[in-house]
Motif scaffolding. Sequence first.
Motif, mmCIF file in Angstrom:
data_model
loop_
_atom_site.group_PDB
_atom_site.id
_atom_site.type_symbol
_atom_site.label_atom_id
_atom_site.label_comp_id
_atom_site.label_asym_id
_atom_site.label_seq_id
_atom_site.Cartn_x
_atom_site.Cartn_y
_atom_site.Cartn_z
ATOM 1 N N PRO A 1 0.823 -1.215 0.000
ATOM 2 C CA PRO A 1 0.000 0.000 0.000
ATOM 3 C C PRO A 1 0.857 1.265 0.000
ATOM 4 C CG PRO A 1 -0.809 -1.584 1.614
ATOM 5 C CD PRO A 1 0.509 -2.101 1.129
ATOM 6 N N ASP A 2 0.445 2.246 -0.790
ATOM 7 C CA ASP A 2 1.124 3.534 -0.906
ATOM 8 C C ASP A 2 2.535 3.398 -1.475
ATOM 9 O OD1 ASP A 2 1.025 6.371 -0.684
ATOM 10 O OD2 ASP A 2 2.228 6.296 1.147
ATOM 11 N N SER A 3 2.756 2.392 -2.288
ATOM 12 C CA SER A 3 4.075 2.213 -2.900
ATOM 13 C C SER A 3 4.545 3.417 -3.723
ATOM 14 C CB SER A 3 4.086 0.953 -3.777
ATOM 15 O OG SER A 3 4.172 -0.205 -2.982
ATOM 16 N N PRO A 4 3.643 4.186 -4.372
ATOM 17 C CA PRO A 4 4.140 5.348 -5.116
ATOM 18 C C PRO A 4 4.874 6.365 -4.237
ATOM 19 C CG PRO A 4 1.913 4.823 -5.812
ATOM 20 C CD PRO A 4 2.198 3.986 -4.602
ATOM 21 N N ASN A 5 4.559 6.375 -2.947
ATOM 22 C CA ASN A 5 5.184 7.335 -2.034
ATOM 23 C C ASN A 5 6.251 6.700 -1.142
ATOM 24 O OD1 ASN A 5 3.571 9.662 -2.795
ATOM 25 N ND2 ASN A 5 1.854 8.594 -1.844
ATOM 26 N N LYS A 6 6.568 5.436 -1.392
ATOM 27 C CA LYS A 6 7.632 4.749 -0.660
ATOM 28 C C LYS A 6 8.628 4.232 -1.689
ATOM 29 C CE LYS A 6 4.705 4.678 3.065
ATOM 30 N NZ LYS A 6 3.354 5.237 3.139
ATOM 31 N N LYS A 7 9.637 5.024 -1.952
ATOM 32 C CA LYS A 7 10.497 4.790 -3.105
ATOM 33 C C LYS A 7 11.322 3.505 -3.014
ATOM 34 C CE LYS A 7 8.958 8.592 -4.771
ATOM 35 N NZ LYS A 7 7.910 8.542 -5.828
ATOM 36 N N ASP A 8 11.527 2.989 -1.803
ATOM 37 C CA ASP A 8 12.332 1.775 -1.660
ATOM 38 C C ASP A 8 11.506 0.502 -1.810
ATOM 39 O OD1 ASP A 8 14.604 3.299 -1.197
ATOM 40 O OD2 ASP A 8 14.293 3.352 0.972
ATOM 41 N N PRO B 1 8.720 -2.165 -3.799
ATOM 42 C CA PRO B 1 8.523 -2.596 -5.187
ATOM 43 C C PRO B 1 7.685 -1.590 -5.969
ATOM 44 C CG PRO B 1 8.307 -4.466 -3.719
ATOM 45 C CD PRO B 1 8.430 -3.259 -2.835
ATOM 46 N N SER B 2 8.151 -1.230 -7.151
ATOM 47 C CA SER B 2 7.569 -0.125 -7.907
ATOM 48 C C SER B 2 6.242 -0.498 -8.577
ATOM 49 C CB SER B 2 8.541 0.350 -8.980
ATOM 50 O OG SER B 2 7.942 1.333 -9.804
ATOM 51 N N PRO B 3 5.244 0.409 -8.488
ATOM 52 C CA PRO B 3 3.973 0.192 -9.172
ATOM 53 C C PRO B 3 3.871 0.964 -10.485
ATOM 54 C CG PRO B 3 3.688 1.936 -7.570
ATOM 55 C CD PRO B 3 5.159 1.557 -7.558
ATOM 56 N N TYR B 4 4.973 1.608 -10.901
ATOM 57 C CA TYR B 4 4.910 2.479 -12.078
ATOM 58 C C TYR B 4 4.902 1.672 -13.375
ATOM 59 C CZ TYR B 4 5.581 6.536 -9.103
ATOM 60 O OH TYR B 4 5.410 7.518 -8.143
ATOM 61 N N LEU B 5 4.122 2.162 -14.338
ATOM 62 C CA LEU B 5 4.014 1.533 -15.654
ATOM 63 C C LEU B 5 4.206 2.602 -16.717
ATOM 64 C CD1 LEU B 5 3.276 -1.106 -17.244
ATOM 65 C CD2 LEU B 5 0.922 -0.222 -17.301
ATOM 66 N N LYS B 6 5.104 2.341 -17.666
ATOM 67 C CA LYS B 6 5.410 3.287 -18.727
ATOM 68 C C LYS B 6 4.906 2.769 -20.072
ATOM 69 C CE LYS B 6 9.650 4.944 -16.474
ATOM 70 N NZ LYS B 6 11.124 5.112 -16.614
ATOM 71 N N PRO B 7 4.713 3.678 -21.040
ATOM 72 C CA PRO B 7 4.335 3.235 -22.389
ATOM 73 C C PRO B 7 5.357 2.242 -22.939
ATOM 74 C CG PRO B 7 4.087 5.608 -22.185
ATOM 75 C CD PRO B 7 4.779 5.148 -20.933
ATOM 76 N N GLY B 8 4.867 1.208 -23.576
ATOM 77 C CA GLY B 8 5.734 0.167 -24.114
ATOM 78 C C GLY B 8 5.974 -0.980 -23.155
ATOM 79 N N GLU B 9 5.676 -0.762 -21.857
ATOM 80 C CA GLU B 9 5.812 -1.829 -20.869
ATOM 81 C C GLU B 9 4.473 -2.552 -20.711
ATOM 82 O OE1 GLU B 9 9.176 0.264 -17.965
ATOM 83 O OE2 GLU B 9 7.065 0.268 -17.363
ATOM 84 N N LYS B 10 4.548 -3.752 -20.151
ATOM 85 C CA LYS B 10 3.344 -4.529 -19.891
ATOM 86 C C LYS B 10 3.268 -4.890 -18.409
ATOM 87 C CE LYS B 10 2.884 -6.551 -24.507
ATOM 88 N NZ LYS B 10 2.767 -7.812 -25.296
ATOM 89 N N TYR B 11 2.158 -4.521 -17.808
ATOM 90 C CA TYR B 11 1.883 -4.923 -16.424
ATOM 91 C C TYR B 11 1.297 -6.328 -16.442
ATOM 92 C CZ TYR B 11 -0.748 -5.103 -11.987
ATOM 93 O OH TYR B 11 -1.281 -5.478 -10.763
ATOM 94 N N HIS B 12 1.834 -7.202 -15.603
ATOM 95 C CA HIS B 12 1.303 -8.567 -15.517
ATOM 96 C C HIS B 12 1.314 -9.017 -14.062
ATOM 97 C CE1 HIS B 12 0.333 -12.718 -16.505
ATOM 98 N NE2 HIS B 12 1.346 -13.088 -15.736
ATOM 99 N N SER B 13 0.159 -9.362 -13.564
ATOM 100 C CA SER B 13 0.023 -9.836 -12.187
ATOM 101 C C SER B 13 -0.760 -11.146 -12.207
ATOM 102 C CB SER B 13 -0.715 -8.788 -11.339
ATOM 103 O OG SER B 13 -0.875 -9.227 -10.010
ATOM 104 N N HIS B 14 -0.341 -12.073 -11.345
ATOM 105 C CA HIS B 14 -0.967 -13.392 -11.327
ATOM 106 C C HIS B 14 -1.287 -13.797 -9.897
ATOM 107 C CE1 HIS B 14 -0.531 -17.980 -11.369
ATOM 108 N NE2 HIS B 14 -1.673 -17.719 -11.956
ATOM 109 N N VAL B 15 -2.483 -14.318 -9.702
ATOM 110 C CA VAL B 15 -2.843 -14.908 -8.418
ATOM 111 C C VAL B 15 -3.705 -16.127 -8.690
ATOM 112 C CG1 VAL B 15 -4.917 -13.462 -8.128
ATOM 113 C CG2 VAL B 15 -3.822 -14.481 -6.118
ATOM 114 N N ALA B 16 -3.513 -17.159 -7.885
ATOM 115 C CA ALA B 16 -4.297 -18.389 -8.019
ATOM 116 C C ALA B 16 -4.761 -18.839 -6.650
ATOM 117 C CB ALA B 16 -3.474 -19.485 -8.691
ATOM 118 N N TYR B 17 -6.032 -19.243 -6.580
ATOM 119 C CA TYR B 17 -6.611 -19.775 -5.348
ATOM 120 C C TYR B 17 -6.988 -21.230 -5.600
ATOM 121 C CZ TYR B 17 -7.148 -14.767 -4.331
ATOM 122 O OH TYR B 17 -6.915 -13.424 -4.147
ATOM 123 N N LYS B 18 -6.237 -22.125 -4.979
ATOM 124 C CA LYS B 18 -6.438 -23.562 -5.171
ATOM 125 C C LYS B 18 -7.222 -24.142 -4.000
ATOM 126 C CE LYS B 18 -3.954 -27.944 -5.770
ATOM 127 N NZ LYS B 18 -2.610 -28.587 -5.817
#
Length: 389
Positions: free
Chosen positions: A359-366, A368-385
């Motif tokens: 939470p609040d990663s944009p304001n906590k620079k150290d 993991p980054s949540p920033y996404l730039k043009p040309g990049e692809k955001y990919h997140s995966h979660v599975a509930y077994k």
Amino acid sequence: MKYLKNLLLGAGLVVTALMVSCTTGSKTQLTESGLNPTAFDTTINNKPVKLYTLKNANGMEVCITNFGGRVVSLCVPDKNGKPTDVVLGYDNIKQYADSVNSPSDYGSSVGRYANRINKGNLTVNGKNYQLPQNNFGHCLHGGPSGWMYQVYDAKQPNDSTLILTIVSPDGDNNFPGKVTATTTYTVLSNNTLDITFDATTDKETVVNMTNHSYFNLNGDPSKEGTNMVLYVNADNFTPADNTYMTTGEIKSVEGTPMDFRKAHAISETINDTTYDQIKNATGYDHNWCLNTYKDGKGDDTKVCASLYSPITGILLEMYTNEPGVQVYTGNFQGTGIACKHGIKYPKHVSVCLESQKYPDSPNKKDWPSPYLKPGEKYHSHVAYKFSIK
């Protein structure tokens, strides 16, 4: 029908449901979880909304509405083979769409930024943006009209897959960049609900998507669920203040009620109000820093968290490539609102396991980054077994 009878309250409701489900011809059949799909047929913002049903051959059924990309029900067999709906929600689209009288994030595909951003302050590429402050002075889940209250375009290529797409314009809730995002739900043969989140942007922005299902594995959501046994594979967590905002610290769980490295019933620690984190949240509403995430990469082949019901024998195992999981124990439930099948959910009835950037990663620079730039692809995966223990 046996499952439906056990859930519906009152003889009148049971009789009505039986009449609907047993009628042949043009009448709509109920889902395994007792939902009437026609109660979800509508148009919102000039877009069609409906209920989609995904199944496998091993007794798993997942019902999803493209309004907010929400998991409405998730049925799996319990230890006796009885179909059991293990998520909270409503049984009609009217309540989901009414953010005033029945507000909820039940089962939603959350975006553009899941969880909180401090005071709605966001800086992207050197420019400051003021986001909505819709929760204790902070921006929560993308703002008051975040993606959970938008209609996704839906495609169901087969019985076990649903692809939901949303285009979020530049300036949506004051976030920069036009973002095209896709949530793909797949029911696997081993009774896993597999979810992928993908996104691209035309301008630098932040993206942090998650699923917000409220899990109760006990088969009776009219009673609190603190008997459920929780495991979190994390040595550390991010403390929060009394407005639920992360302080910027990363602390060890050692010797605290935040330690779930050895699975135990939530009831053993959730009432320990001598610990400020429990007292502030009246339960758990915190981010854990997962051990499965190292050197900027998450290992989604390893269990990062699990939940177990000693009543039904149902075990949920969670996998993700994200660095964190928000564990929320339904501390704001107990509102008296009648939900699915007329049930009024009590406080601490469920557990949310939300994969995420901290939470609040944009304001906590150290962090993991949540920033996404043009040309990049955001990919997140979660599975509930789901399985039987």
